[in-house]
Design a protein around this motif. Structure first.
Motif, PDB file in Angstrom:
ATOM      1  N   THR A   1       1.101  -0.948   0.648  1.00  0.00           N
ATOM      2  CA  THR A   1      -0.270   0.416   0.364  1.00  0.00           C
ATOM      3  C   THR A   1       0.968   1.470  -0.002  1.00  0.00           C
ATOM      4  O   THR A   1       1.921   1.154   1.154  1.00  0.00           O
ATOM      5  N   VAL A   2       0.602   1.978  -1.183  1.00  0.00           N
ATOM      6  CA  VAL A   2       1.709   3.844  -0.855  1.00  0.00           C
ATOM      7  C   VAL A   2       1.361   3.617   0.629  1.00  0.00           C
ATOM      8  O   VAL A   2       0.315   3.928   1.194  1.00  0.00           O
TER       9      VAL A   2
ATOM     10  N   GLY B   1      -7.558  13.348  -7.512  1.00  0.00           N
ATOM     11  CA  GLY B   1      -7.635  13.257  -5.749  1.00  0.00           C
ATOM     12  C   GLY B   1      -7.860  12.490  -5.623  1.00  0.00           C
ATOM     13  O   GLY B   1      -7.401  12.304  -4.017  1.00  0.00           O
ATOM     14  N   ARG B   2      -8.673  11.703  -5.919  1.00  0.00           N
ATOM     15  CA  ARG B   2      -9.036  10.261  -5.605  1.00  0.00           C
ATOM     16  C   ARG B   2      -8.580   8.742  -5.847  1.00  0.00           C
ATOM     17  O   ARG B   2      -8.924   9.175  -7.088  1.00  0.00           O
ATOM     18  N   GLY B   3      -8.376   8.675  -4.934  1.00  0.00           N
ATOM     19  CA  GLY B   3      -7.413   7.051  -5.261  1.00  0.00           C
ATOM     20  C   GLY B   3      -6.472   7.029  -6.779  1.00  0.00           C
ATOM     21  O   GLY B   3      -6.760   6.453  -7.303  1.00  0.00           O
TER      22      GLY B   3
ATOM     23  N   GLU C   1       2.605   5.091 -18.274  1.00  0.00           N
ATOM     24  CA  GLU C   1       1.622   4.611 -17.471  1.00  0.00           C
ATOM     25  C   GLU C   1      -0.201   4.661 -17.783  1.00  0.00           C
ATOM     26  O   GLU C   1      -0.779   4.993 -19.041  1.00  0.00           O
ATOM     27  N   VAL C   2      -0.489   3.013 -17.537  1.00  0.00           N
ATOM     28  CA  VAL C   2      -1.684   3.240 -17.444  1.00  0.00           C
ATOM     29  C   VAL C   2      -1.956   3.369 -16.322  1.00  0.00           C
ATOM     30  O   VAL C   2      -1.528   2.938 -15.017  1.00  0.00           O
ATOM     31  N   GLN C   3      -3.122   4.194 -16.294  1.00  0.00           N
ATOM     32  CA  GLN C   3      -3.635   5.336 -15.134  1.00  0.00           C
ATOM     33  C   GLN C   3      -4.664   4.503 -14.269  1.00  0.00           C
ATOM     34  O   GLN C   3      -5.417   3.399 -14.800  1.00  0.00           O
ATOM     35  N   VAL C   4      -4.196   4.326 -12.903  1.00  0.00           N
ATOM     36  CA  VAL C   4      -5.452   3.952 -11.447  1.00  0.00           C
ATOM     37  C   VAL C   4      -5.366   5.217 -10.965  1.00  0.00           C
ATOM     38  O   VAL C   4      -4.801   6.010 -10.733  1.00  0.00           O
ATOM     39  N   LEU C   5      -6.645   4.851 -10.368  1.00  0.00           N
ATOM     40  CA  LEU C   5      -7.688   6.056 -10.128  1.00  0.00           C
ATOM     41  C   LEU C   5      -9.774   5.916  -9.743  1.00  0.00           C
ATOM     42  O   LEU C   5     -10.262   4.074 -10.255  1.00  0.00           O
TER      43      LEU C   5
ATOM     44  N   GLY D   1      13.244  -2.239 -19.537  1.00  0.00           N
ATOM     45  CA  GLY D   1      11.913  -0.365 -18.560  1.00  0.00           C
ATOM     46  C   GLY D   1      11.712  -1.896 -17.858  1.00  0.00           C
ATOM     47  O   GLY D   1      11.584  -2.907 -17.677  1.00  0.00           O
ATOM     48  N   PRO D   2      12.038  -1.149 -16.430  1.00  0.00           N
ATOM     49  CA  PRO D   2      11.289  -2.115 -14.500  1.00  0.00           C
ATOM     50  C   PRO D   2       9.538  -1.787 -14.981  1.00  0.00           C
ATOM     51  O   PRO D   2       9.505  -0.545 -15.484  1.00  0.00           O
ATOM     52  N   ILE D   3       8.956  -1.895 -14.296  1.00  0.00           N
ATOM     53  CA  ILE D   3       7.623  -1.651 -13.887  1.00  0.00           C
ATOM     54  C   ILE D   3       7.968  -0.988 -12.710  1.00  0.00           C
ATOM     55  O   ILE D   3       8.305  -0.944 -11.333  1.00  0.00           O
ATOM     56  N   ILE D   4       7.047   0.222 -12.941  1.00  0.00           N
ATOM     57  CA  ILE D   4       6.639   0.931 -11.877  1.00  0.00           C
ATOM     58  C   ILE D   4       5.705   1.133 -11.350  1.00  0.00           C
ATOM     59  O   ILE D   4       4.569   1.349 -12.277  1.00  0.00           O
ATOM     60  N   LEU D   5       5.067   1.864 -10.364  1.00  0.00           N
ATOM     61  CA  LEU D   5       4.033   1.450  -8.825  1.00  0.00           C
ATOM     62  C   LEU D   5       4.407   3.376  -8.938  1.00  0.00           C
ATOM     63  O   LEU D   5       5.179   3.350  -8.245  1.00  0.00           O
ATOM     64  N   GLN D   6       3.103   4.184  -8.669  1.00  0.00           N
ATOM     65  CA  GLN D   6       3.717   5.310  -8.472  1.00  0.00           C
ATOM     66  C   GLN D   6       2.940   6.090  -7.330  1.00  0.00           C
ATOM     67  O   GLN D   6       1.456   4.928  -6.932  1.00  0.00           O
ATOM     68  N   ASP D   7       3.680   6.208  -6.337  1.00  0.00           N
ATOM     69  CA  ASP D   7       2.696   7.388  -5.252  1.00  0.00           C
ATOM     70  C   ASP D   7       2.269   8.742  -5.497  1.00  0.00           C
ATOM     71  O   ASP D   7       3.281   9.653  -5.366  1.00  0.00           O
ATOM     72  N   HIS D   8       0.983   8.339  -5.416  1.00  0.00           N
ATOM     73  CA  HIS D   8       0.463   9.941  -5.847  1.00  0.00           C
ATOM     74  C   HIS D   8      -0.263  10.625  -4.868  1.00  0.00           C
ATOM     75  O   HIS D   8      -0.809  11.674  -4.610  1.00  0.00           O
ATOM     76  N   GLY D   9       0.561   9.616  -3.415  1.00  0.00           N
ATOM     77  CA  GLY D   9      -0.374  10.156  -2.047  1.00  0.00           C
ATOM     78  C   GLY D   9      -1.673   9.712  -1.662  1.00  0.00           C
ATOM     79  O   GLY D   9      -1.872  10.618  -0.630  1.00  0.00           O
ATOM     80  N   ASN D  10      -2.364   8.785  -2.569  1.00  0.00           N
ATOM     81  CA  ASN D  10      -3.330   8.080  -2.239  1.00  0.00           C
ATOM     82  C   ASN D  10      -2.850   7.065  -2.319  1.00  0.00           C
ATOM     83  O   ASN D  10      -2.283   6.394  -2.569  1.00  0.00           O
ATOM     84  N   PRO D  11      -3.326   6.366  -0.218  1.00  0.00           N
ATOM     85  CA  PRO D  11      -3.215   4.681  -0.101  1.00  0.00           C
ATOM     86  C   PRO D  11      -4.013   3.602  -0.761  1.00  0.00           C
ATOM     87  O   PRO D  11      -4.457   3.450  -0.206  1.00  0.00           O
ATOM     88  N   VAL D  12      -3.395   3.341  -2.523  1.00  0.00           N
ATOM     89  CA  VAL D  12      -3.726   2.656  -3.362  1.00  0.00           C
ATOM     90  C   VAL D  12      -2.986   1.576  -3.238  1.00  0.00           C
ATOM     91  O   VAL D  12      -1.616   1.700  -2.332  1.00  0.00           O
ATOM     92  N   SER D  13      -3.741   0.175  -2.773  1.00  0.00           N
ATOM     93  CA  SER D  13      -3.137  -1.038  -2.243  1.00  0.00           C
ATOM     94  C   SER D  13      -2.915  -1.948  -3.693  1.00  0.00           C
ATOM     95  O   SER D  13      -3.942  -1.587  -4.764  1.00  0.00           O
ATOM     96  N   TYR D  14      -2.070  -2.630  -3.553  1.00  0.00           N
ATOM     97  CA  TYR D  14      -1.490  -3.573  -4.456  1.00  0.00           C
ATOM     98  C   TYR D  14      -0.932  -5.325  -4.699  1.00  0.00           C
ATOM     99  O   TYR D  14      -0.539  -4.979  -3.265  1.00  0.00           O
TER     100      TYR D  14
END
Length: 250
Positions: A85-86, A120-122, A133-137, A229-242
């Protein structure tokens, strides 16, 4: 006139010989046996990793086994029972391995408690080769610009449909990615291509990616030749889980 007759006779003779010598087609002539197609064991369900996949995130591997932060150190996100989780302010996480063409399975969840709206949501993101980037929101009853919502190739391709589940529910991305190839001058010879299936629904159909993901500006202006290149998961300030992330190199 005599030369023309001779040429016609030769042509007719050769044509007749070719027709006589042509073998009759049989099914075996178009059957290719070798090399044999590799055998793998599929997962018990489409969400389970097949035998030829690299498991990047589950409850059996330490978090730092496959992942690092942006500085090559231990990832700063929270990790429990296979769920990452972010943790706001700790930055991205990225795979230690690099990839080119692949099939990627990712499961993600936005927070149960709804905070914010629009972007600003998720908010988070899955970066392919660390660049695209494939967006997560959380777009469940949450409108934002169409090329920035969940399932979009961010700022480039809107998803075909909004297939989002509600806040706190686990969702899936299955991504097929073909990496770009480059000309000698550094321009694209072939662009990246992306297919995205969101919760079992096709939302990106082998789309051409114009260039690296940019928040401001035109992607084509920032193209630079690159390798794996690597797979990167973004910290955008929301506590998204993987959870349950696996990849098959193609």
């Amino acid at each position: 006139m005599r030369k023309l007759v001779v040429v016609l006779v030769v042509f007719v003779t050769v044509g007749a010989w070719a027709q006589e010598e042509r073998p009759e087609m049989v099914p075996a002539m178009t059957e290719i046996w070798d090399p044999e197609v590799p055998v793998i064991t599929p997962g018990e369900s489409p969400m389970d990793a097949p035998s030829d996949a690299i498991v990047l995130l589950n409850s059996e591997k330490p978090f730092g086994y496959e992942w690092t932060n942006g500085n090559g150190e231990e990832p700063g996100w929270d990790f429990e029972n296979g769920v990452a989780t972010v943790k706001r302010g700790t930055g991205i996480i990225k795979t230690k391995r690099s990839f080119k063409d692949f099939q990627l399975h990712v499961e993600w969840r936005t927070p149960v408690e709804v905070v914010g709206e629009s972007q600003g949501r998720g908010n988070s993101g899955v970066f392919l080769q660390g660049i695209y980037e494939v967006q997560v929101l959380d777009n469940f009853n949450n409108r934002t610009y169409r090329n920035g919502q969940a399932g979009s190739v961010y700022k480039q391709h809107a998803p075909l449909v909004n297939a989002c589940k509600g806040p706190g529910e686990w969702q899936t991305y299955d991504i097929i990615y073909t990496a770009p190839r480059f000309n000698a001058d550094g321009s694209y010879f072939t662009h990246p291509r992306v297919t995205v299936i969101h919760n079992g629904v096709l939302v990106q159909n082998n789309v051409i990616v114009r260039g690296p993901t940019e928040y401001i500006g035109i992607p084509e202006y920032t193209v630079k030749p690159h390798g794996d290149g690597p797979i990167i998961l973004q910290d955008h300030g929301n506590p998204v889980s993987y959870r349950n992330i696996w990849i098959r190199e193609l």
